[in-house]
Design an enzyme around this catalytic site. Sequence first.
Site, PDB file in Angstrom:
ATOM      1  CE1 TYR A 189      -3.546  -2.577   0.501  1.00  0.00           C
ATOM      2  CE2 TYR A 189      -4.652  -0.605   1.285  1.00  0.00           C
ATOM      3  CZ  TYR A 189      -4.707  -1.903   0.839  1.00  0.00           C
ATOM      4  OH  TYR A 189      -5.919  -2.525   0.724  1.00  0.00           O
TER       5      TYR A 189
ATOM      6  CE  LYS B 127       1.354 -17.810  -3.026  1.00  0.00           C
ATOM      7  NZ  LYS B 127       0.433 -18.953  -3.042  1.00  0.00           N
TER       8      LYS B 127
ATOM      9  CG  ASP C  36      -2.588 -20.301  -1.644  1.00  0.00           C
ATOM     10  OD1 ASP C  36      -1.987 -20.293  -0.547  1.00  0.00           O
ATOM     11  OD2 ASP C  36      -2.176 -20.951  -2.633  1.00  0.00           O
TER      12      ASP C  36
ATOM     13  CG  ASP D 186      -8.113  -4.759   1.624  1.00  0.00           C
ATOM     14  OD1 ASP D 186      -9.046  -4.283   2.289  1.00  0.00           O
ATOM     15  OD2 ASP D 186      -8.059  -4.714   0.377  1.00  0.00           O
TER      16      ASP D 186
ATOM     17  CG  ASP E 207     -13.692  -7.124   2.507  1.00  0.00           C
ATOM     18  OD1 ASP E 207     -13.495  -6.379   3.493  1.00  0.00           O
ATOM     19  OD2 ASP E 207     -14.201  -6.724   1.444  1.00  0.00           O
TER      20      ASP E 207
HETATM   21  C1  IPM Z   1     -10.349  -1.302   4.159  1.00  0.00           C
HETATM   22  C2  IPM Z   1     -10.644  -0.666   2.830  1.00  0.00           C
HETATM   23  C3  IPM Z   1      -9.495   0.268   2.479  1.00  0.00           C
HETATM   24  C4  IPM Z   1      -8.233  -0.553   2.377  1.00  0.00           C
HETATM   25  C5  IPM Z   1      -9.693   1.108   1.214  1.00  0.00           C
HETATM   26  C6  IPM Z   1     -11.007   1.865   1.236  1.00  0.00           C
HETATM   27  C7  IPM Z   1      -8.549   2.043   0.977  1.00  0.00           C
HETATM   28  O1  IPM Z   1     -10.846  -1.630   1.863  1.00  0.00           O
HETATM   29  O2  IPM Z   1     -10.194  -0.566   5.148  1.00  0.00           O
HETATM   30  O3  IPM Z   1     -10.291  -2.533   4.212  1.00  0.00           O
HETATM   31  O4  IPM Z   1      -7.956  -1.143   1.327  1.00  0.00           O
HETATM   32  O5  IPM Z   1      -7.505  -0.623   3.353  1.00  0.00           O
HETATM   33 MG    MG Z   2     -10.907  -3.629   2.614  1.00  0.00          MG
END
Ligand code: IPM
Ligand code: MG
Length: 359
Positions: A143, A193, A225, A249, A253
């Site tokens: 990032y 990884k 993975d 990230d 999710d």
């Molecule tokens: C998160 C979001 C952010 C990230 C984006 C909006 C920049 O997806 O906080 O997980 O990738 O960190």
């Molecule tokens: Mg995210």
Amino acid sequence: MANNRLIAILPGDGIGPEVTEQAVRVIECINATHDTGFEIKTEPVGGAAYDIHGTPLPDCTLDLAKSADAILLGAVGGPKWEAIQRQHRPERALLGLRSALELFSNLRPAVLFPELAAASTLKPEVVSGLDIMIVRELTGGIYFGGPRGIEGETGSRKGFNTLVYTEPEIERIAHSAFKIAMQRNKRLCSVDKANVLEVSELWREVVSAIGQSYPEVELSHMYVDNACMQLVRAPKQFDVIVTTNMFGDIVSDAASMLTGSIGMLPSASLNSQGKGMYEPVHGSAPDIAGQGIANPLATILSVAMMLRSTFEESDLAAKIESAVRSALADGLRTADIVSEGETAVSTQAMGDAVIERIG
Ligand code: IPM
Ligand code: MG
């Protein structure tokens, strides 16, 4: 009454203002009932700030965030700002805050509330009792690594980013994760990884070395993975997961969706002094913004995380969490977590329900 308890409220975009409004009511209620002396100041962030100041992270917002002891952020982004230049996009504000405040340790719990077991897309036996903590490195990795960019002539351009971690960066996030594991079930899985990437090899080596200082924690390593596969196959095998910025990230999710209700999940981003930015995991949900139907519980639970991690008020944190549980147990549901045959309550009504139960 304690001093120095400034909370910066950055409502942001979409449903951000609606859900933070309820969280602020919770903080005010705690102030009134427990004489906690929290002071609240608000500034715009993301698209809302861009509309006023021409930048998603104006100085007034960054200055407030720097001077505050904790930050509560709603959400940023929305279709209105998608076409503007990358450096002015709402998401830039998040990255800017993380980096300016050195919020390197991002905690993302994925907890399944028993009342909401039916909301998960996975079978109840796979997810019931799920309680995972993901510790994501938040200020390094791909990032923020350089060089980065897009170069060359159209047709033969190249785009590039750099995935880099230094030993000190890996050490501090590893300490953070081991300490959290010590307060939980003492199992830590480091996700990397290392079969392909040198930077992961270093990550694995350094995390293992730090592990020597935490002999009670059972440390394991998993390729990313496989970790994604295991998360949907048998998620309860995990207690704490520690991983890099980008893997975190993605993995977080996936983990959040195991609970079926992303509208319930809080998060914390901490620096080395315990200062933190707290935010719901869900985004700005522009499709339902302004309708008063968004679920405020993730933001209210973020306040609980704030009380515990920054202000060392565990009892008050537990009070908020149990008020949330009791509202759920009494059948209160916003639209995102309502089952067939139930009636959904508004954002405000859910806020009321939690406040009544704290009172
Ligand atoms: C998160 C979001 C952010 C990230 C984006 C909006 C920049 O997806 O906080 O997980 O990738 O960190
Ligand atoms: Mg995210």
